[in-house]
Every structure is written in structure tokens, then in C-alpha cells.
Design a protein around this motif. Structure first.
Motif, PDB file in Angstrom:
ATOM      1  N   ILE A  52       0.847  -1.205   0.000  1.00  0.00           N
ATOM      2  CA  ILE A  52       0.000   0.000   0.000  1.00  0.00           C
ATOM      3  C   ILE A  52       0.876   1.246   0.000  1.00  0.00           C
ATOM      4  N   LEU A  53       1.928   1.243   0.814  1.00  0.00           N
ATOM      5  CA  LEU A  53       2.863   2.375   0.851  1.00  0.00           C
ATOM      6  C   LEU A  53       3.493   2.603  -0.517  1.00  0.00           C
ATOM      7  N   ALA A  54       3.837   1.506  -1.217  1.00  0.00           N
ATOM      8  CA  ALA A  54       4.433   1.613  -2.547  1.00  0.00           C
ATOM      9  C   ALA A  54       3.470   2.250  -3.541  1.00  0.00           C
ATOM     10  N   VAL A  55       2.205   1.866  -3.491  1.00  0.00           N
ATOM     11  CA  VAL A  55       1.199   2.415  -4.406  1.00  0.00           C
ATOM     12  C   VAL A  55       0.987   3.902  -4.143  1.00  0.00           C
ATOM     13  N   ILE A  56       0.835   4.272  -2.874  1.00  0.00           N
ATOM     14  CA  ILE A  56       0.588   5.678  -2.537  1.00  0.00           C
ATOM     15  C   ILE A  56       1.769   6.554  -2.968  1.00  0.00           C
ATOM     16  N   ALA A  57       2.990   6.104  -2.678  1.00  0.00           N
ATOM     17  CA  ALA A  57       4.177   6.880  -3.060  1.00  0.00           C
ATOM     18  C   ALA A  57       4.240   7.043  -4.575  1.00  0.00           C
ATOM     19  N   THR A  58       3.906   5.980  -5.319  1.00  0.00           N
ATOM     20  CA  THR A  58       3.943   6.042  -6.785  1.00  0.00           C
ATOM     21  C   THR A  58       2.930   7.029  -7.334  1.00  0.00           C
ATOM     22  N   THR A  68      20.636  24.877   6.077  1.00  0.00           N
ATOM     23  CA  THR A  68      19.692  23.885   5.543  1.00  0.00           C
ATOM     24  C   THR A  68      19.982  23.510   4.090  1.00  0.00           C
ATOM     25  N   TRP A  69      21.108  23.980   3.534  1.00  0.00           N
ATOM     26  CA  TRP A  69      21.351  23.734   2.106  1.00  0.00           C
ATOM     27  C   TRP A  69      21.391  22.248   1.784  1.00  0.00           C
ATOM     28  N   VAL A  70      22.123  21.461   2.577  1.00  0.00           N
ATOM     29  CA  VAL A  70      22.238  20.024   2.315  1.00  0.00           C
ATOM     30  C   VAL A  70      20.874  19.356   2.420  1.00  0.00           C
ATOM     31  N   ARG A  71      20.081  19.750   3.402  1.00  0.00           N
ATOM     32  CA  ARG A  71      18.729  19.189   3.549  1.00  0.00           C
ATOM     33  C   ARG A  71      17.850  19.591   2.383  1.00  0.00           C
ATOM     34  N   ASP A  72      17.952  20.845   1.967  1.00  0.00           N
ATOM     35  CA  ASP A  72      17.086  21.351   0.896  1.00  0.00           C
ATOM     36  C   ASP A  72      17.398  20.714  -0.453  1.00  0.00           C
ATOM     37  N   TRP A  73      18.638  20.280  -0.640  1.00  0.00           N
ATOM     38  CA  TRP A  73      19.028  19.727  -1.945  1.00  0.00           C
ATOM     39  C   TRP A  73      19.374  18.241  -1.870  1.00  0.00           C
ATOM     40  N   THR A  74      20.512  17.892  -1.271  1.00  0.00           N
ATOM     41  CA  THR A  74      20.977  16.497  -1.311  1.00  0.00           C
ATOM     42  C   THR A  74      19.993  15.548  -0.636  1.00  0.00           C
ATOM     43  N   ILE A  75      19.634  15.830   0.604  1.00  0.00           N
ATOM     44  CA  ILE A  75      18.738  14.924   1.330  1.00  0.00           C
ATOM     45  C   ILE A  75      17.358  14.913   0.689  1.00  0.00           C
ATOM     46  N   PHE A  76      16.922  16.083   0.196  1.00  0.00           N
ATOM     47  CA  PHE A  76      15.649  16.138  -0.527  1.00  0.00           C
ATOM     48  C   PHE A  76      15.691  15.225  -1.751  1.00  0.00           C
ATOM     49  N   TYR A  77      16.778  15.264  -2.522  1.00  0.00           N
ATOM     50  CA  TYR A  77      16.915  14.416  -3.718  1.00  0.00           C
ATOM     51  C   TYR A  77      16.878  12.940  -3.344  1.00  0.00           C
ATOM     52  N   TRP A  78      17.611  12.559  -2.289  1.00  0.00           N
ATOM     53  CA  TRP A  78      17.644  11.147  -1.916  1.00  0.00           C
ATOM     54  C   TRP A  78      16.270  10.689  -1.450  1.00  0.00           C
ATOM     55  N   TRP A 120      13.462  11.944  -2.436  1.00  0.00           N
ATOM     56  CA  TRP A 120      12.625  11.899  -3.646  1.00  0.00           C
ATOM     57  C   TRP A 120      12.884  10.618  -4.428  1.00  0.00           C
ATOM     58  N   ALA A 121      14.160  10.245  -4.589  1.00  0.00           N
ATOM     59  CA  ALA A 121      14.507   9.019  -5.317  1.00  0.00           C
ATOM     60  C   ALA A 121      13.951   7.786  -4.608  1.00  0.00           C
ATOM     61  N   GLU A 166       2.771  21.654  -4.072  1.00  0.00           N
ATOM     62  CA  GLU A 166       3.924  21.633  -3.173  1.00  0.00           C
ATOM     63  C   GLU A 166       3.644  20.773  -1.952  1.00  0.00           C
ATOM     64  N   GLY A 167       2.424  20.876  -1.438  1.00  0.00           N
ATOM     65  CA  GLY A 167       2.055  20.074  -0.281  1.00  0.00           C
ATOM     66  C   GLY A 167       2.058  18.595  -0.582  1.00  0.00           C
ATOM     67  N   LEU A 168       1.516  18.218  -1.736  1.00  0.00           N
ATOM     68  CA  LEU A 168       1.471  16.805  -2.104  1.00  0.00           C
ATOM     69  C   LEU A 168       2.872  16.271  -2.372  1.00  0.00           C
ATOM     70  N   GLN A 169       3.704  17.090  -3.004  1.00  0.00           N
ATOM     71  CA  GLN A 169       5.075  16.678  -3.276  1.00  0.00           C
ATOM     72  C   GLN A 169       5.796  16.369  -1.966  1.00  0.00           C
ATOM     73  N   THR A 170       5.638  17.254  -1.005  1.00  0.00           N
ATOM     74  CA  THR A 170       6.273  17.046   0.294  1.00  0.00           C
ATOM     75  C   THR A 170       5.678  15.843   1.000  1.00  0.00           C
ATOM     76  N   ALA A 171       4.355  15.674   0.900  1.00  0.00           N
ATOM     77  CA  ALA A 171       3.698  14.535   1.539  1.00  0.00           C
ATOM     78  C   ALA A 171       4.202  13.215   0.974  1.00  0.00           C
ATOM     79  N   SER A 172       4.423  13.173  -0.339  1.00  0.00           N
ATOM     80  CA  SER A 172       4.894  11.931  -0.954  1.00  0.00           C
ATOM     81  C   SER A 172       6.290  11.564  -0.455  1.00  0.00           C
ATOM     82  N   LEU A 173       7.079  12.581  -0.082  1.00  0.00           N
ATOM     83  CA  LEU A 173       8.445  12.316   0.379  1.00  0.00           C
ATOM     84  C   LEU A 173       8.488  11.779   1.803  1.00  0.00           C
ATOM     85  N   VAL A 174       7.382  11.948   2.544  1.00  0.00           N
ATOM     86  CA  VAL A 174       7.340  11.427   3.909  1.00  0.00           C
ATOM     87  C   VAL A 174       7.491   9.901   3.885  1.00  0.00           C
TER      88      VAL A 174
END
Length: 507
Positions: free
Chosen positions: A193-199, A310-320, A322-323, A465-473
Motif C-alpha cells: 500500500i505504501l508503494a502504491v501511494i508513493a507512486t 539547511t542547504w544540504v537538507r534542501d538539496w541532497t537529502i531532498f533528492y535522496w 525523492w529518489a 507543493e504540499g502533495l510533493q512534500t507529503a509523498s516524500l514522507v
């Protein structure tokens, strides 16, 4: 694993569909509150577990390389006599389309110019030579091996168990060596279920971002208004096109579109390479590769606990994050089109070839934009800081045949979106039909329609933006699942008939 009955649409389909519907309703009714809560959760997880993301992704890179270079690299994803279903060019085109989608077209210029405007280190002066070098170094790093190692892990695990062990194509099945082959739905169902929601969340967000960029391009090129009405029309056209492609299956629709995507992308890149500052691009690429290799480990583990920021969090950790959130979709699709390849071929094709194409793309497009700002007096970085969707078209304005380049780019974005959405409907159908290799057409149409509806609602409600952030949770629990997947895969590989004998002899 052929066509299935409606009885197979169990709790994975219903729970994920209901959860997605609820999130969309909340996002539409209270977008600001939704975005704020999602942002708070994401900020906490990346702050408290940023170290965990960095260590995990570095581990994934090393794990993939070890598998490819050792005796396990000869094992085939399928029977020993199986051979690849698709040609190498078509296969790479599919990987490129599914893994990057709209991301590379969107960020190929926007990311290096963002780092050029706001450098990754406070000691670097913005808009200077050192900022340009750091911008390319980090852009290369974010689109290189690390991001693709996540997709490689998921694709390898699903491909091995689905084609070698003749299991279904579900994320939970890759953990069989750990949790056993008994049902244990209380463990399996939440994972799937988590996989489907994230997708669904990830693809819907990408659709929304791509639609915004298409609308921005149409506004620049043809003067078409940049508003919600035009965006809804674009969504409707995309829906019709990717549902039409869905009906033709992977062997035709996705295959042809992937070839078109890769061909268009390469032609566009070659043109900009020769029309732009060719020698500067070559120098930038060479220096960027050197910086990428020489700083790989320090950049992979970079945090700033002593001075904050917060640069590393905003970019590198955000990218990881997201991936990792995207990995169920991308990995499952990559596995589906990689049957018959050895682990060594798979790792080389997935972990190396797409990142090389990405780095070339960034060097050509990002390098061209940097050259214009550094030596031509343009202000592309400032334009990107105000509106990231303007990056591509602001750069094309400085090149010959601006209109032609812009039209081709809009077409490329369209085809990328169609391919990504088409691929996603197939994978979502598989995930919610017990792992069927041929999910029912009706189920794929349902998911395709839902994704378009979600993108439309979020665009109208400004909740993207909210949904994008929610998907990363979902990335945090999925990181744990990915580590378990590595252990599970390694445990299964050691029990391969030939490997088991070799392991006993080595002891």
C-alpha cells in the motif's frame, strides 16, 4: 500471471485508492494547512534522519558495484537460457524515460543556475567562477550514481524474484527470504500500500510540474495564456494520449515513445552542444567529472552539524528522499523491461548509462547557461531564481533557432510525461492486481484517470507543493525496506545452486 478477476483487487487497491482520495480532498479543501503539516513532517524526518539517508544511499552504491563485480554478476534475471526482450537502445530509452521523466528537462538548467545564484557553501561568492564550478559539481553529484543506485536496488530485487524465482512483482515479495513465503498479510499489505501511494503521489506531482512547464513554454512561444484553463486542457490532452498508449502495452506504446524520447533528447543535446560554447562545455564536463570523482565520498557524507544551515537538507537529502519515494515505480518498471539480462549487465545499464547521459545533458545545457551569464552578461540565474520553469526557455532565447528549440522541448516534455504516466499506469496495475505481469486494461485506465484527476485538483487548489512534500514522507520507512531488500537479495543469491557450492568451498 495473466489476466485476473476483480477478486484480486483486494485491500491494496482499496486502501491505497481511499487514502489517495482523502489526501486529495484535504489538499483541495485546505491546501495551505495540508502543505504546512506535510512540510513540518518532512522537515523533521530530514533533520533527524538526514545522516541515515546519506549513509544508506552510499551503501546502495557500494552494494550495487560489489554485486556487479563479483561472482553474483553472472546470474541472470530469468532462466539461464533467457535473453533480453528489448534491444540495448530501446532498453536505455525506457530507463531514461521512466527514471528521469520530466526531471532532467526541468532541472538540467534550473539546478546548476540555482546553485550558481545560491552557492552550496557560504564561503563561495554567488555568481562567480567558484560558484559556477561548485554548481556543476553538485548538479553532477545529484544526478549521478547515488540517485540511480536506489532504482537499481529495487529493480534488481523485483527482477530477480519475479523472473528468476517465478514470484509475483510486488515489493513485499522481495523480502521473502526474511519474512518467509507464508502469507503474513499484516506485513506484506502495508508495504505494498505504501508503494502504491508513493507512486501515485510522485507521478501526479511530476504531471503537475510538467504541465506548468508546458504552459510556460506555450506562453513564451505562442503567447497562449498561462492559467488554470489552459492547464486543464493540457491535462485532458495528456490523459487521452497516455491512455491511448496504455492500450497498446509495453511492447508497442511505451517502447516507441521511449525511443522517440531518447532520440529527441539526444538531437536537442547535440544541437545545443554545437550551437552553444562547445569548448567550454567540453571543459566543464571534464572538470565536472574530475570534481565528482575526487569529492564523491566527502560530498556523499556532507552534513553541517557545527554551523547549521539547511542547504544540504534542501538539496541532497531532498533528492535522496525523492529518489527513494519514487523507487517502487521506477524500480518495478525497470525490472519489467530487463528480463533476461545478467546482474552485471543490469547494474552497468541502470547505474552507469543513464547517469552518464544525465551528466552530459547538464554539462551541455547547464554549461551553456553558465557561459552566457559569466561571459555574456545575461541574467539567466536571476530569472531562474524568480521562476524555475523559465530556465530552459530563458537559455534558448540566447541561442539561434529559439522558436525551433522551444517547440522541440515542449514536444519532448509532452512525450516524457506520456511515457511516465503510461509506465505508471502499468506498474500501478501490477501493484494492485497481485503482481500480474499483464494487469487488466480497465485497472490501468482507472489509475491513469485518477492520476490526471489528482494533478488537476492540485493545480487548481495550488496544493502541488504540499502533495510533493507529503509523498516524500514515505521515503523514511522505504529506506528501511530498501536496506532489508539488499539483505534479502544477497541471502537469496548465496543460495543459488552454483553459488552455494562455491560458498562452501571458499569456507
Amino acid at each position: 500471471m495473466g489476466e485476473i478477476s476483480i477478486k484480486k483487487l483486494d485491500v491494496v487497491f482499496w486502501f491505497s485508492a481511499i487514502a489517495i482520495a482523502l489526501l486529495v480532498v484535504i489538499g483541495a479543501v485546505a491546501p495551505k494547512a495540508f502543505a504546512a503539516v506535510a512540510s513540518e513532517i518532512f522537515n523533521f524526518t530530514t533533520y533527524a534522519f538526514g545522516w541515515f539517508y546519506l549513509l544508506s544511499v552510499l551503501f546502495f552504491v557500494l552494494f550495487c558495484i560489489v554485486l556487479a563485480l563479483t561472482k553474483y554478476g553472472k546470474i541472470r534475471l530469468g532462466k539461464d537460457e533467457d535473453r533480453p526482450e528489448f534491444s540495448f537502445f530501446t532498453w536505455i530509452g525506457m530507463l531514461f524515460s521512466a527514471g528521469f521523466g520530466i526531471g532532467l528537462v526541468f532541472w538540467g538548467i534550473a539546478e546548476p543556475m540555482s546553485h550558481f545564484f545560491t552557492p552550496p557553501r557560504e564561503t563561495i561568492d554567488a555568481l562567480g567562477e567558484e560558484a559556477a564550478r561548485a554548481a556543476m559539481q553538485y548538479s553532477f553529484f545529484h544526478w549521478g550514481l547515488s540517485q540511480w543506485s536506489v532504482f537499481t536496488i529495487v529493480g534488481l530485487a523485483i527482477g530477480y524474484f519475479q523472473f528468476r524465482k517465478k514470484e509475483d512483482g510486488l515489493i513485499s515479495t522481495t523480502l521473502n527470504p526474511i519474512i518467509g513465503t507464508k502469507n503474513r498479510s499484516y506485513i506484506r499489505k502495508p508495504i505494498d500500500i505504501l508503494a502504491v501511494i508513493a507512486t501515485v503521489m510522485g507521478v501526479a506531482t511530476s504531471l503537475g510540474l510538467g504541465i506548468l512547464q508546458i504552459n510556460g513554454g506555450l506562453n513564451v512561444v505562442f503567447g497562449i495564456p498561462n492559467n488554470a484553463t489552459v492547464q486543464l486542457i493540457i491535462i485532458f490532452v495528456l490523459l487521452i494520449l497516455y491512455l491511448a498508449s496504455t492500450t497498446t502495452g509495453i511492447e508497442r506504446g511505451i517502447k516507441y515513445l521511449s525511443n522517440l524520447n531518447l532520440t529527441l533528447a539526444l538531437l536537442l543535446m547535440v544541437f545545443v552542444f554545437f550551437a552553444g560554447p562547445t569548448v567550454f562545455i567540453l571543459n566543464t564536463f571534464t572538470l565536472g567529472i574530475g570534481d565528482y570523482i575526487s569529492t564523491f565520498f566527502t560530498t556523499s557524507l556532507r552534513l553541517t552539524p557545527y554551523k547549521g544551515g539547511t542547504w544540504v537538507r534542501d538539496w541532497t537529502i531532498f533528492y535522496w528522499a525523492w529518489a527513494i519515494a519514487w523507487s517502487p515505480f521506477v524500480g518495478a518498471f525497470i525490472a519489467r523491461v530487463s528480463r533476461g539480462r545478467t546482474i552485471r549487465e543490469f547494474v552497468f545499464g541502470v547505474l552507469v548509462i543513464p547517469p552518464v547521459i544525465a551528466l552530459l545533458w547538464i554539462a551541455v545545457f547547464g554549461g551553456t547557461a553558465l557561459h552566457f551569464d559569466l561571459f555574456g552578461g545575461t541574467q539567466i540565474a536571476q530569472a531562474v531564481d524568480k521562476d524555475v520553469t523559465s530556465a530552459l526557455f530563458a537559455t534558448f532565447a540566447e541561442l539561434p533557432f529559439t522558436f525551433f528549440l522551444s517547440v522541440i522541448s515542449i514536444l519532448l516534455i509532452f512525450t516524457f510525461l506520456i511515457t511516465s504516466a503510461d509506465s505508471a499506469t502499468y506498474i500501478l496495475g501490477t501493484m494492485t492486481s497481485g503482481g500480474s505481469l499483464n494487469p487488466p486494461l480497465l485497472l490501468r485506465v482507472i489509475w491513469g484517470t485518477l492520476m490526471a484527476a489528482i494533478a488537476a485538483v492540485l493545480l487548481l487548489a495550488s496544493g502541488l507543493e504540499g502533495l510533493q512534500t507529503a509523498s516524500l514522507v514515505s521515503a523514511l520507512p522505504f529506506t528501511v525496506i530498501l536496506i532489508a531488500m539488499c539483505y534479502s537479495l544477497f541471502k537469496a543469491l548465496r543460495k543459488e545452486p552454483g553459488m552455494a557450492r562455491r560458498n562452501r568451498l571458499e569456507k
